[in-house]
Design a protein around this motif. Structure first.
Motif, PDB file in Angstrom:
ATOM      1  N   PHE A 139      -4.941  -3.349   5.093  1.00 58.39           N
ATOM      2  CA  PHE A 139      -5.373  -4.049   3.733  1.00 58.39           C
ATOM      3  C   PHE A 139      -7.000  -3.730   3.786  1.00 58.39           C
ATOM      4  CE2 PHE A 139      -7.838  -7.817   2.011  1.00 58.39           C
ATOM      5  CZ  PHE A 139      -7.507  -7.559   0.817  1.00 58.39           C
ATOM      6  N   GLU A 140      -7.773  -3.917   4.932  1.00 60.97           N
ATOM      7  CA  GLU A 140      -9.114  -3.588   4.820  1.00 60.97           C
ATOM      8  C   GLU A 140      -9.376  -2.246   4.418  1.00 60.97           C
ATOM      9  OE1 GLU A 140     -13.335  -3.611   5.609  1.00 60.97           O
ATOM     10  OE2 GLU A 140     -11.719  -5.201   5.296  1.00 60.97           O
ATOM     11  N   ALA A 141      -8.753  -1.000   5.026  1.00 62.58           N
ATOM     12  CA  ALA A 141      -8.724   0.241   4.529  1.00 62.58           C
ATOM     13  C   ALA A 141      -8.738   0.348   2.974  1.00 62.58           C
ATOM     14  CB  ALA A 141      -7.745   1.103   5.133  1.00 62.58           C
ATOM     15  N   ILE A 142      -7.579  -0.319   2.480  1.00 62.94           N
ATOM     16  CA  ILE A 142      -7.772  -0.309   0.852  1.00 62.94           C
ATOM     17  C   ILE A 142      -8.875  -0.928  -0.001  1.00 62.94           C
ATOM     18  CG2 ILE A 142      -6.145  -0.948  -1.108  1.00 62.94           C
ATOM     19  CD1 ILE A 142      -5.086   1.427   0.842  1.00 62.94           C
ATOM     20  N   VAL A 143      -9.277  -2.015   0.754  1.00 62.37           N
ATOM     21  CA  VAL A 143     -10.420  -2.781   0.200  1.00 62.37           C
ATOM     22  C   VAL A 143     -11.592  -1.520   0.335  1.00 62.37           C
ATOM     23  CG1 VAL A 143     -12.332  -4.571   0.267  1.00 62.37           C
ATOM     24  CG2 VAL A 143      -9.523  -5.106   0.906  1.00 62.37           C
TER      25      VAL A 143
ATOM     26  N   CYS B 131      -1.472 -13.749   3.049  1.00 64.39           N
ATOM     27  CA  CYS B 131      -1.953 -13.820   4.147  1.00 64.39           C
ATOM     28  C   CYS B 131      -2.813 -12.599   4.453  1.00 64.39           C
ATOM     29  CB  CYS B 131      -0.969 -14.238   5.477  1.00 64.39           C
ATOM     30  SG  CYS B 131      -1.525 -14.043   6.887  1.00 64.39           S
ATOM     31  N   ALA B 132      -2.531 -11.479   4.221  1.00 61.49           N
ATOM     32  CA  ALA B 132      -3.232 -10.245   4.399  1.00 61.49           C
ATOM     33  C   ALA B 132      -4.425 -10.327   3.672  1.00 61.49           C
ATOM     34  CB  ALA B 132      -2.328  -8.760   4.145  1.00 61.49           C
ATOM     35  N   ALA B 133      -4.642 -11.134   2.478  1.00 67.15           N
ATOM     36  CA  ALA B 133      -5.652 -11.026   1.736  1.00 67.15           C
ATOM     37  C   ALA B 133      -6.993 -11.666   2.463  1.00 67.15           C
ATOM     38  CB  ALA B 133      -5.523 -11.663   0.337  1.00 67.15           C
ATOM     39  N   GLY B 134      -6.574 -12.482   3.534  1.00 70.91           N
ATOM     40  CA  GLY B 134      -7.637 -13.175   4.123  1.00 70.91           C
ATOM     41  C   GLY B 134      -8.059 -12.618   5.604  1.00 70.91           C
ATOM     42  N   LEU B 135      -7.373 -11.433   5.830  1.00 69.25           N
ATOM     43  CA  LEU B 135      -7.778 -10.951   7.165  1.00 69.25           C
ATOM     44  C   LEU B 135      -8.660  -9.727   7.089  1.00 69.25           C
ATOM     45  CD1 LEU B 135      -3.798 -10.885   8.595  1.00 69.25           C
ATOM     46  CD2 LEU B 135      -5.735 -12.535   8.867  1.00 69.25           C
TER      47      LEU B 135
END
Length: 328
Positions: A108-112, A134-138
């Motif tokens: 997810f961080e890579a996509i942000v 949940c992934a949105a917060g990691l």
């Protein structure tokens, strides 16, 4: 929707993705993450780009019609698969290392970061289904997220499951699933008709008998949890016949987003003239006219559409620092 209605692979109703373009992004550890982008020709720094985080072991293609809908309403959209799933799978999953933490902290961080690079200056919003909430917060870059909509988002803690389905769900997901995974070295979900094939580390995270993310085998310690970095306006949508997304499960996850303004909207199928919705159906095109506008309105304005029939009486509001509950 019952527990056997979980989608497998790419549903027949999924479009051809003709409005999107495929991409490959590498996470910080080098693993390739595949997905699709819906991009308007003309750039607009006021136009949001929406990242859609899938549920555990659902392919990003499952959300393509919803992405089409957001795109048709003026938003740019990114969908992607977590490592080991769909567009991000590379070969056999036997012995493949991946966990819920990897899916959030790395993928997810890579996509942000990709969204920031590909859509410079545009607001970044997130739609998260189930674990996708949940992934949105990691991600370490969580502070850049403007708005979040979650649907049925929770940690899969078995005590939070719907009471009447709890023991059946416990047997399926917390007994059979880990046993099959131990035998095969990964969970062969496609062969069994239970979602996609799933890495063993994700199954271990799912089956840890604790309600707290940070005590999962691959979880970070409480002091390292990035949820508090997120300052987004967060709308959590839960459905009354979703056996995973109960009030307890939804608000347990919401409690982690303690830096965000949180609103919990609980919807009953009868509110929209349906007998059942369940955990997976929200993103089906049959709900485009009744449910999708709720998410769209939040992404566009940070507010609920007041004219959505049957919804207003069932609001639950959660605002930091303490949580209050109203409605059914």
């Amino acid at each position: 929707m019952n527990l056997n209605d979980a989608p497998t692979g790419m549903p027949a109703s999924t479009p051809t993705l003709s409005q999107s373009e495929p991409f490959e992004e590498h996470a910080s550890d080098g693993h390739p993450i595949g997905g699709f982008t819906w991009r308007h020709v003309r750039t607009d720094v006021e136009r949001p780009v929406v990242i859609i985080n899938a549920a555990t072991s659902l392919r990003c293609r499952y959300y393509s019609r919803f992405a089409d809908y957001l795109f048709a309403n003026g938003l740019d959209v990114i969908t992607y698969d977590y490592r080991g799933i769909g567009e991000s799978r590379r070969g056999s999953l036997r012995g493949f290392k991946a966990s819920w933490s990897d899916w959030g902290v790395l993928d997810f961080e890579a996509i942000v970061q990709r969204a920031q690079r590909e859509f410079p200056g545009q607001p970044i919003d997130v739609v998260g289904h189930s674990f996708g909430g949940c992934a949105a917060g990691l991600g370490a870059s969580g502070a850049v997220i403007r708005r979040i909509v979650t649907v049925g988002a929770q940690f899969a803690y078995w005590r939070d499951y719907e009471a009447k389905s709890r023991w059946r769900m416990l047997a399926k997901w917390h007994v059979v699933m880990p046993l099959v995974t131990a035998l095969c070295g990964y969970f062969p979900g496609k062969r069994l008709g239970w979602l996609e094939d799933t890495p063993a580390g994700v199954v271990r995270d799912w089956n840890t008998p604790t309600p707290r993310y940070e005590t999962r085998p691959s979880g970070r310690s409480l002091g390292e949890l990035p949820f508090s970095r997120v300052k987004a306006q967060l709308l959590a949508i839960s459905i009354t016949d979703d056996p995973f997304g109960t009030v307890a499960a939804t608000e347990r996850l919401l409690s982690y987003f303690d830096g965000s303004e949180r609103t919990h909207l609980r919807i009953a199928p009868e509110d929209i003239g349906k007998k059942q919705i369940g955990h997976f159906a929200y993103f089906r095109s049959e709900y485009q006219d009744r449910l999708w506008p709720i998410a769209l309105a939040w992404l566009q304005s940070g507010q609920l559409a007041t004219d959505t029939l049957g919804i207003s009486p069932h609001l639950r509001f959660n605002t930091p620092p303490r949580s209050t509950t109203q409605g059914r």
